[in-house]
Motif scaffolding. Structure first.
Motif, mmCIF file in Angstrom:
data_model
loop_
_atom_site.group_PDB
_atom_site.id
_atom_site.type_symbol
_atom_site.label_atom_id
_atom_site.label_comp_id
_atom_site.label_asym_id
_atom_site.label_seq_id
_atom_site.Cartn_x
_atom_site.Cartn_y
_atom_site.Cartn_z
ATOM 1 N N ASP A 24 39.389 -33.107 29.028
ATOM 2 C CA ASP A 24 39.653 -31.679 28.912
ATOM 3 C C ASP A 24 38.381 -30.895 29.246
ATOM 4 O O ASP A 24 37.312 -31.138 28.668
ATOM 5 N N GLU A 25 38.480 -29.944 30.172
ATOM 6 C CA GLU A 25 37.313 -29.208 30.641
ATOM 7 C C GLU A 25 36.653 -28.390 29.534
ATOM 8 O O GLU A 25 35.421 -28.305 29.461
ATOM 9 N N LYS A 26 37.458 -27.792 28.660
ATOM 10 C CA LYS A 26 36.888 -26.984 27.583
ATOM 11 C C LYS A 26 36.110 -27.853 26.612
ATOM 12 O O LYS A 26 35.001 -27.494 26.185
ATOM 13 N N GLN A 27 36.676 -29.002 26.264
ATOM 14 C CA GLN A 27 35.969 -29.910 25.364
ATOM 15 C C GLN A 27 34.651 -30.370 25.983
ATOM 16 O O GLN A 27 33.617 -30.394 25.309
ATOM 17 N N GLU A 28 34.699 -30.731 27.251
ATOM 18 C CA GLU A 28 33.484 -31.207 27.922
ATOM 19 C C GLU A 28 32.440 -30.106 28.005
ATOM 20 O O GLU A 28 31.238 -30.336 27.754
ATOM 21 N N ALA A 29 32.872 -28.892 28.334
ATOM 22 C CA ALA A 29 31.937 -27.775 28.451
ATOM 23 C C ALA A 29 31.290 -27.446 27.111
ATOM 24 O O ALA A 29 30.079 -27.211 27.022
ATOM 25 N N ARG A 30 32.103 -27.434 26.049
ATOM 26 C CA ARG A 30 31.566 -27.145 24.719
ATOM 27 C C ARG A 30 30.613 -28.256 24.266
ATOM 28 O O ARG A 30 29.589 -27.996 23.638
ATOM 29 N N PHE A 31 30.966 -29.488 24.569
ATOM 30 C CA PHE A 31 30.101 -30.596 24.182
ATOM 31 C C PHE A 31 28.754 -30.510 24.900
ATOM 32 O O PHE A 31 27.691 -30.663 24.280
ATOM 33 N N GLU A 32 28.774 -30.245 26.198
ATOM 34 C CA GLU A 32 27.530 -30.138 26.950
ATOM 35 C C GLU A 32 26.679 -28.980 26.437
ATOM 36 O O GLU A 32 25.443 -29.086 26.358
ATOM 37 N N LEU A 33 27.320 -27.879 26.070
ATOM 38 C CA LEU A 33 26.585 -26.757 25.486
ATOM 39 C C LEU A 33 25.971 -27.176 24.151
ATOM 40 O O LEU A 33 24.813 -26.843 23.852
ATOM 41 N N GLY A 34 26.735 -27.916 23.356
ATOM 42 C CA GLY A 34 26.228 -28.382 22.073
ATOM 43 C C GLY A 34 25.024 -29.292 22.218
ATOM 44 O O GLY A 34 24.043 -29.175 21.470
ATOM 45 N N VAL A 35 25.075 -30.201 23.194
ATOM 46 C CA VAL A 35 23.935 -31.084 23.447
ATOM 47 C C VAL A 35 22.715 -30.251 23.836
ATOM 48 O O VAL A 35 21.603 -30.469 23.350
ATOM 49 N N SER A 36 22.933 -29.274 24.718
ATOM 50 C CA SER A 36 21.836 -28.413 25.148
ATOM 51 C C SER A 36 21.215 -27.674 23.974
ATOM 52 O O SER A 36 19.993 -27.593 23.840
ATOM 53 N N MET A 37 22.065 -27.144 23.094
ATOM 54 C CA MET A 37 21.559 -26.405 21.938
ATOM 55 C C MET A 37 20.767 -27.313 20.994
ATOM 56 O O MET A 37 19.764 -26.897 20.410
ATOM 57 N N MET A 38 21.205 -28.553 20.816
ATOM 58 C CA MET A 38 20.473 -29.487 19.972
ATOM 59 C C MET A 38 19.133 -29.856 20.588
ATOM 60 O O MET A 38 18.108 -29.947 19.885
ATOM 61 N N VAL A 39 19.113 -30.053 21.896
ATOM 62 C CA VAL A 39 17.852 -30.361 22.576
ATOM 63 C C VAL A 39 16.885 -29.189 22.452
ATOM 64 O O VAL A 39 15.684 -29.367 22.186
ATOM 65 N N TYR A 40 17.403 -27.975 22.627
ATOM 66 C CA TYR A 40 16.561 -26.782 22.477
ATOM 67 C C TYR A 40 16.097 -26.607 21.035
ATOM 68 O O TYR A 40 15.071 -25.961 20.773
ATOM 69 N N LYS A 41 16.827 -27.181 20.096
ATOM 70 C CA LYS A 41 16.491 -27.052 18.682
ATOM 71 C C LYS A 41 15.370 -28.005 18.274
ATOM 72 O O LYS A 41 14.755 -27.839 17.219
ATOM 73 N N TRP A 42 15.092 -28.999 19.106
ATOM 74 C CA TRP A 42 14.065 -29.987 18.785
ATOM 75 C C TRP A 42 12.686 -29.349 18.899
ATOM 76 O O TRP A 42 12.207 -29.046 19.978
ATOM 77 N N ASP A 43 12.042 -29.149 17.769
ATOM 78 C CA ASP A 43 10.785 -28.413 17.726
ATOM 79 C C ASP A 43 9.683 -29.101 18.522
ATOM 80 O O ASP A 43 8.887 -28.451 19.199
ATOM 81 N N ALA A 44 9.622 -30.424 18.456
ATOM 82 C CA ALA A 44 8.584 -31.163 19.176
ATOM 83 C C ALA A 44 8.676 -30.910 20.679
ATOM 84 O O ALA A 44 7.657 -30.722 21.357
ATOM 85 N N LEU A 45 9.884 -30.887 21.194
ATOM 86 C CA LEU A 45 10.078 -30.644 22.618
ATOM 87 C C LEU A 45 9.775 -29.194 22.971
ATOM 88 O O LEU A 45 9.195 -28.905 24.019
#
Length: 209
Positions: A24-45
């Motif tokens: 499902d495109e919506k599920q995939e898009a939301r998941f990819e956004l979620g991964v991006s947000m978690m990566v951006y949340k990593w303070d060390a990075l």
């Protein structure tokens, strides 16, 4: 997401599927956004990007890290917390010449697994909250963390006690800054600079081959 981290958490493709990618495109898009947000949340990075430890393409390398994590789910039948954590740590070592030893990648990895489970259940509330928090942070951003690393002239490879962090107030524009209504783009290709990934950051903790 629970504050208790399940280090053994994993997700597995079912129903004869070859990988964990959402159809499902919506599920995939939301998941990819979620991964991006978690990566951006990593303070060390974030600190590594702000200080250019990955060279002039540091911001692009962070988005590449997001793409690498997303690709795990598109190519594997089973993805667990350990696999994601190790991928994050390897990326920091290879692309930013930085060894992260504070276990800060663990909650990021566990959070990504939880986001996958929620998206699989078509629950996008966590992803939407992460995105809202990120946009609010972009609006209120007014200082940049600068970490100065000084080498000990008697022992250049020892630096854990040499890192100093200071806050610099004032107006500025980060190289990795984005409009608040713009979703971070995922670059699926590795970033190669003109020096062939030669990193310019001087770190006391160096990667050993």
């Amino acid at each position: 997401m629970s504050s208790n981290i399940d280090e053994a958490a994993y997700v597995e493709a079912g129903n004869g599927q070859a990988c964990l990618a959402f159809k499902d495109e919506k599920q995939e898009a939301r998941f990819e956004l979620g991964v991006s947000m978690m990566v951006y949340k990593w303070d060390a990075l974030s600190i590594a990007v702000e200080n250019g430890w990955g060279g002039p393409e540091s911001a692009e390398k962070r988005d590449w890290v997001t793409a690498v994590i997303v690709d795990l789910f598109k190519s594997e039948k089973i993805v667990d917390v350990t696999l994601i954590e190790e991928t994050l740590l390897y990326a920091m070592a290879d692309e930013f010449d930085t060894n992260v030893e504070d276990d800060s990648a663990l909650p990021i990895a566990a959070g990504i697994i939880e986001i996958y489970k929620q998206c699989d259940a078509q629950d996008f509330s966590t992803v939407e909250k992460l995105y809202l928090d990120w946009t609010e942070k972009q609006k209120s951003k007014g200082s940049k963390r600068i970490v100065q690393v000084e080498e000990d002239p008697l022992n250049p490879d020892a630096s854990d006690s040499e890192e100093e962090e200071e806050e610099v107030d004032g107006e500025f524009e980060d190289d990795d800054s984005m409009a608040v209504d713009e979703v971070p783009e995922i670059n699926t290709e590795p970033v190669v600079d003109e020096d062939g990934f030669e990193l310019v950051q001087k770190k006391g903790r160096r990667r050993h081959n």
